[in-house]
Design a protein around this motif. Structure first.
Motif, PDB file in Angstrom:
ATOM      1  N   LEU A 155       0.830  -1.213   0.000  1.00 13.69           N
ATOM      2  CA  LEU A 155       0.000   0.000   0.000  1.00 13.69           C
ATOM      3  C   LEU A 155       0.864   1.262   0.000  1.00 13.69           C
ATOM      4  O   LEU A 155       0.628   2.206  -0.769  1.00 13.69           O
ATOM      5  N   VAL A 156       1.885   1.257   0.862  1.00 14.60           N
ATOM      6  CA  VAL A 156       2.801   2.405   0.915  1.00 14.60           C
ATOM      7  C   VAL A 156       3.518   2.562  -0.435  1.00 14.60           C
ATOM      8  O   VAL A 156       3.628   3.670  -0.972  1.00 14.60           O
ATOM      9  N   GLY A 157       3.974   1.440  -0.990  1.00 15.79           N
ATOM     10  CA  GLY A 157       4.665   1.469  -2.282  1.00 15.79           C
ATOM     11  C   GLY A 157       3.786   2.057  -3.368  1.00 15.79           C
ATOM     12  O   GLY A 157       4.231   2.894  -4.161  1.00 15.79           O
ATOM     13  N   MET A 158       2.491   1.648  -3.384  1.00 10.15           N
ATOM     14  CA  MET A 158       1.562   2.184  -4.392  1.00 10.15           C
ATOM     15  C   MET A 158       1.399   3.692  -4.231  1.00 10.15           C
ATOM     16  O   MET A 158       1.339   4.431  -5.223  1.00 10.15           O
ATOM     17  N   SER A 159       1.307   4.147  -2.972  1.00  8.59           N
ATOM     18  CA  SER A 159       1.163   5.588  -2.719  1.00  8.59           C
ATOM     19  C   SER A 159       2.393   6.338  -3.215  1.00  8.59           C
ATOM     20  O   SER A 159       2.277   7.376  -3.885  1.00  8.59           O
ATOM     21  N   VAL A 160       3.577   5.814  -2.878  1.00  8.08           N
ATOM     22  CA  VAL A 160       4.826   6.469  -3.294  1.00  8.08           C
ATOM     23  C   VAL A 160       4.909   6.521  -4.824  1.00  8.08           C
ATOM     24  O   VAL A 160       5.230   7.563  -5.409  1.00  8.08           O
ATOM     25  N   LEU A 161       4.575   5.406  -5.470  1.00  8.96           N
ATOM     26  CA  LEU A 161       4.667   5.367  -6.938  1.00  8.96           C
ATOM     27  C   LEU A 161       3.600   6.284  -7.562  1.00  8.96           C
ATOM     28  O   LEU A 161       3.836   6.886  -8.615  1.00  8.96           O
TER      29      LEU A 161
END
Lengths: 206, 105
Positions: A155-161
């Motif tokens: 989830l964090v990775g998706m937000s960052v990307l």
């Protein structure tokens, strides 16, 4: 050709320093999950039969499908960076969007999987869980902790990307300045590596 | 003159292979990762022992492929490679210490 201009643009930046900082952060992530892997190994050595029965309850097909989804998202991530380095912004954006969508796909599949476990009253603290042997309680405790913590990382990775996608669209991340996208990619790939270990630990070899 | 052009071409190719790897390399790595996943699933059907051996051998290979190619460690210098090696070495020491303790308990 444009080396003079390129050199000036490079003057006040430190791409290696940026990457080193990211890698040092990733080191803390590796140690965080490494501690959980050590806990898993120890508990498994204490309760081999219970871990076997616990693993049999999991849906290996969904685990493998999610592996293919995440490996493919890692490919689109690295292709997005390669496209940007080659100056193809359209492809870079498309691949990055694909990565985010595949991350979403992973989480949807994961939510179905968790949902099924909750329907079968297999979650920490449930009355049914209290009736299971101690080793199985430990197995499901580790399963929810480790896949849950991994899911948060997705989830964090998706937000960052997603944030990087807007910067890519605005041109703040571009062919000449791509280290931010590279660092975002490093995070995404590490999340992929962690799942590479979670698949056999819980779904295949338990 | 032609020698200079040849040398410039050579250095450009070297740069391309160092800083900007092409799509093909990554697609090949992805195919290898899928094949290794297939092998891991296949081994898990042969029984517990085969599955654990698959876990201990194929999984680190998969992780290494991601680290080396997707995370560009192949193209990085000794500093970043060293950071990772020290980290993995530390984890390995933790594993060895824990299981040597468990074994002699």
């Amino acid at each position: 050709m444009s080396s003079g201009h390129g050199h000036a643009a490079h003057a006040h930046r430190d791409d290696l320093g940026d990457k080193l900082g990211m890698w040092l952060f990733l080191v803390t992530e590796i140690v965080l999950f490494g501690g959980l892997f050590i806990a898993y190994s120890y508990m498994r050595s204490l309760y081999p039969a219970d871990f076997h029965h616990g693993g049999a309850e999991l849906n290996a097909t969904l685990g493998v499908i999610n592996t293919v989804v995440l490996l493919t998202s890692s490919l689109t991530m690295v292709l997005s960076l390669a496209a940007l380095q080659l100056g193809d912004l359209v492809k870079a954006k498309a691949f990055l969007l694909g990565t985010i969508l595949l991350g979403g796909c992973f989480l949807v599949i994961k939510s179905f999987e968790w949902g099924a476990k909750f329907q079968h009253h297999l979650y920490p603290g449930s009355a049914h869980m209290a009736t299971l042997p101690h080793g199985q309680q430990v197995f499901f405790g580790l399963y929810f902790t480790m896949t849950g913590l991994h899911g948060v990382h997705v989830l964090v990775g998706m937000s960052v990307l997603g944030w990087m996608y807007t910067h890519l669209a605005k041109g703040k991340i571009n062919q000449d300045r791509f280290v931010v996208l590279e660092n975002g990619g490093l995070y995404w790939h590490l999340v992929d590596v962690i799942w590479i270990f979670l698949l056999p630990l819980f779904y295949l070899a338990a | 003159m032609s020698e200079t052009i040849a040398r410039a071409h050579e250095s450009h190719e070297a740069e391309a292979s160092h800083g900007h790897p092409t799509y093909g390399t990554f697609i090949k790595v992805w195919v290898a990762l899928l094949l290794l996943t297939g092998a891991l699933v296949g081994l898990s059907h042969l029984g517990q022992t085969a599955a654990v051996w698959g876990l201990l051998t194929l999984t680190p290979i998969k992780a290494a492929l991601v680290f080396y190619f997707f995370m560009h460690l192949k193209y990085e210098g000794i500093l970043l490679k060293g950071v990772i090696l020290v980290t993995l070495g530390t984890l390995l020491i933790f594993f060895v210490l824990l299981f040597s303790d468990v074994a002699f308990r």
